[in-house]
Design a protein around this motif. Structure first.
Motif, PDB file in Angstrom:
ATOM      1  N   ASN A   1      -7.274  -1.346  -9.452  1.00 32.06           N
ATOM      2  CA  ASN A   1      -6.553  -0.950  -8.237  1.00 32.06           C
ATOM      3  C   ASN A   1      -5.064  -0.714  -8.480  1.00 32.06           C
ATOM      4  O   ASN A   1      -4.269  -0.749  -7.544  1.00 32.06           O
TER       5      ASN A   1
ATOM      6  N   SER B   1       0.481  -0.913  -7.383  1.00 31.55           N
ATOM      7  CA  SER B   1      -0.756  -1.228  -6.674  1.00 31.55           C
ATOM      8  C   SER B   1      -1.038  -0.136  -5.650  1.00 31.55           C
ATOM      9  O   SER B   1      -0.146   0.264  -4.896  1.00 31.55           O
TER      10      SER B   1
ATOM     11  N   ASP C   1      -2.778  -0.552  -3.022  1.00 32.38           N
ATOM     12  CA  ASP C   1      -2.597  -1.166  -1.703  1.00 32.38           C
ATOM     13  C   ASP C   1      -1.147  -1.026  -1.248  1.00 32.38           C
ATOM     14  O   ASP C   1      -0.873  -0.701  -0.083  1.00 32.38           O
TER      15      ASP C   1
ATOM     16  N   TYR D   1      -0.344   2.601  -0.096  1.00 38.36           N
ATOM     17  CA  TYR D   1      -0.782   2.941   1.256  1.00 38.36           C
ATOM     18  C   TYR D   1       0.028   2.182   2.319  1.00 38.36           C
ATOM     19  O   TYR D   1       0.285   2.711   3.402  1.00 38.36           O
ATOM     20  N   LYS D   2       0.453   0.976   1.988  1.00 37.85           N
ATOM     21  CA  LYS D   2       1.316   0.254   2.929  1.00 37.85           C
ATOM     22  C   LYS D   2       2.669   0.947   3.080  1.00 37.85           C
ATOM     23  O   LYS D   2       3.246   0.966   4.174  1.00 37.85           O
TER      24      LYS D   2
END
Length: 433
Positions: free
Chosen positions: A93, A413, A415, A418-419
């Motif tokens: 990821n 990352s 994640d 996208y944050k």
């Protein structure tokens, strides 16, 4: 057009400003992406690598200028990369690639946040984009570009290249930056190196430079240049509280710094020094013979590179004049070259862009950290002082403590990527209200 796929394609194009590798391909790719989103886009000459300027006008009374850079650091040492530096391999990821954290990941996250808002008809603020390709070599032509394009770049607030997340996953909202004065000092005493049997009768520039360098720092560690500290802006009570809230782990910091000997062991002392103390630092010394074995010489030349990190409201040119006077007073006969100068910045906690970013961060991440200014430097001062945009903040980034910017195995990352898109969207929505 999907955000991750676009990011991977972008990361696979080298854009090393130090060598020029891939710059033209990167510029063309990025400008096409911007145009496809609906951004009015221009590729402009700036004296070096091109600047990409973009604009979206939705008829708002407010305009945000977004600054990012598309250039990246060189990849050396290549043998320490687990994947080729421009392969943009996805593993666990995370995406591994030079420029993923600094600064291409943040640039693409912001673009796709704006694309989504435009697609939904929810963009309520005018946006201007300034993407440069020389940040990693000191933004050498940016000031000239800004001076020539002041009207075009007018805005109410500026969102700088981005910050990162701390080790707890909280985004940093950075109100400013330290300034910089970078100089090169040199002493050249002759046409060639001499046999060291001549040491009794000739001056050695290395010894003389050692005396010069020692004269700049007092025994207590303070910098011995007249007027060096007199313009420093005191922290407000609110800013002092921000330092107290900045949570760091001593062992983690020491480990991340390669176990250098630390000047401080108390967390509060480390934070205050890192963020609010000006510095006088020796970056490198080139003199004489340093190869294997012995070579008995008197070197004819020494070159020293130094940087001064400055805090609000120190002026790098005033510090330069003070340095020149100091060196003159001790009989320095060498050359002083200025290799860089940037002014420090600290934005008010109450500025609109700061409020918008912190409220958005609270919603996306659940928490955030605000610091008065970073320990490092970026060209925020050009926007605040040259353009007159007083509301400036460095926030919304994709990097984390494992990202290794400027080092092998740079990564982000997904994640966090996208944050950052969501953080950008909510920041713009909040700012437009």
């Amino acid at each position: 057009m999907e955000a991750k796929d676009t990011l991977i394609r972008f990361l696979r194009i080298p854009s090393i400003s130090a060598t020029g590798e891939g710059i033209e391909d990167t510029v063309n790719f990025l400008s096409e992406i911007m145009k496809s989103i609906g951004i009015k886009t221009e590729i402009e000459k700036a004296g070096g690598n091109p600047v990409i300027f973009g604009e979206i006008n939705v008829g708002s009374k407010k305009t945000i200028l977004i600054y990012n850079h598309y250039d990246v650091q060189p990849v050396d040492p290549l043998n320490e990369w687990k994947h080729p530096p421009f392969s943009a391999i996805e593993e666990n990821n995370r995406i591994y690639a030079r420029g993923s954290s600094d600064n291409k990941g943040t640039l693409i996250a912001r673009l796709f946040a704006i694309k989504d808002l435009m697609d939904k008809g929810e963009l309520g603020v005018n946006v201007k984009f300034l993407y440069e390709g020389e940040e990693e070599i000191g933004s050498v032509h940016l000031e000239n570009y800004i001076e020539k394009n002041k009207d075009k770049l007018k805005a109410n607030s500026v969102l700088m290249e981005g910050s990162s997340l701390d080790y707890k996953g909280r985004p940093l909202i950075v109100l400013g930056v330290k300034g910089l004065l970078y100089v090169e000092l040199s002493l050249d005493y002759g046409l060639k190196d001499l046999h060291s049997s001549n040491a009794p009768i000739v001056k050695n520039p290395c010894w003389d430079m050692v005396k010069v360098l020692n004269s700049l720092i007092r025994d207590d560690g303070n910098i011995d240049i007249d007027g060096f500290y007199e313009d420093i802006r005191n922290l407000t009570e609110e800013e002092e509280e921000l330092l107290d809230q900045y949570d760091i782990n001593y062992e983690e910091i020491k480990k991340s710094l390669g176990n250098f000997p630390m000047k401080y062991e108390n967390k509060n002392d480390i934070v205050k020094a890192l963020l609010t103390y000006p510095t006088c630092n020796i970056d490198g010394i080139d003199c004489g013979y340093t190869g294997e074995g012995s070579k008995t010489i008197v070197p004819h030349k020494i070159v020293v590179k130094m940087d001064f990190r400055l805090v609000p409201d120190q002026d790098p040119y005033k510090i330069l004049n003070g340095l020149k006077e100091k060196l003159k007073s001790i009989g320095f006969s060498g050359e002083i070259k200025v290799l860089g100068a940037e002014r420090p910045v600290r934005t008010s906690l109450s500025s609109e862009i700061v409020k918008a970013t912190k409220n958005a961060a609270k919603e996306v991440y659940g928490d955030y950290i605000i610091i008065p200014n970073s320990a490092g430097t970026q060209p925020m001062g050009l926007f605040v002082y040259n353009l007159g945009i007083k509301d400036a903040v460095s926030a919304i980034g994709v990097g984390d403590p494992s990202s290794n910017p400027h080092a092998p195995n740079e990564s982000i990352s997904l994640d966090n990527f996208y944050k950052a898109i969501k953080h950008t969207q909510l920041t713009l929505i909040n700012y437009s209200m």
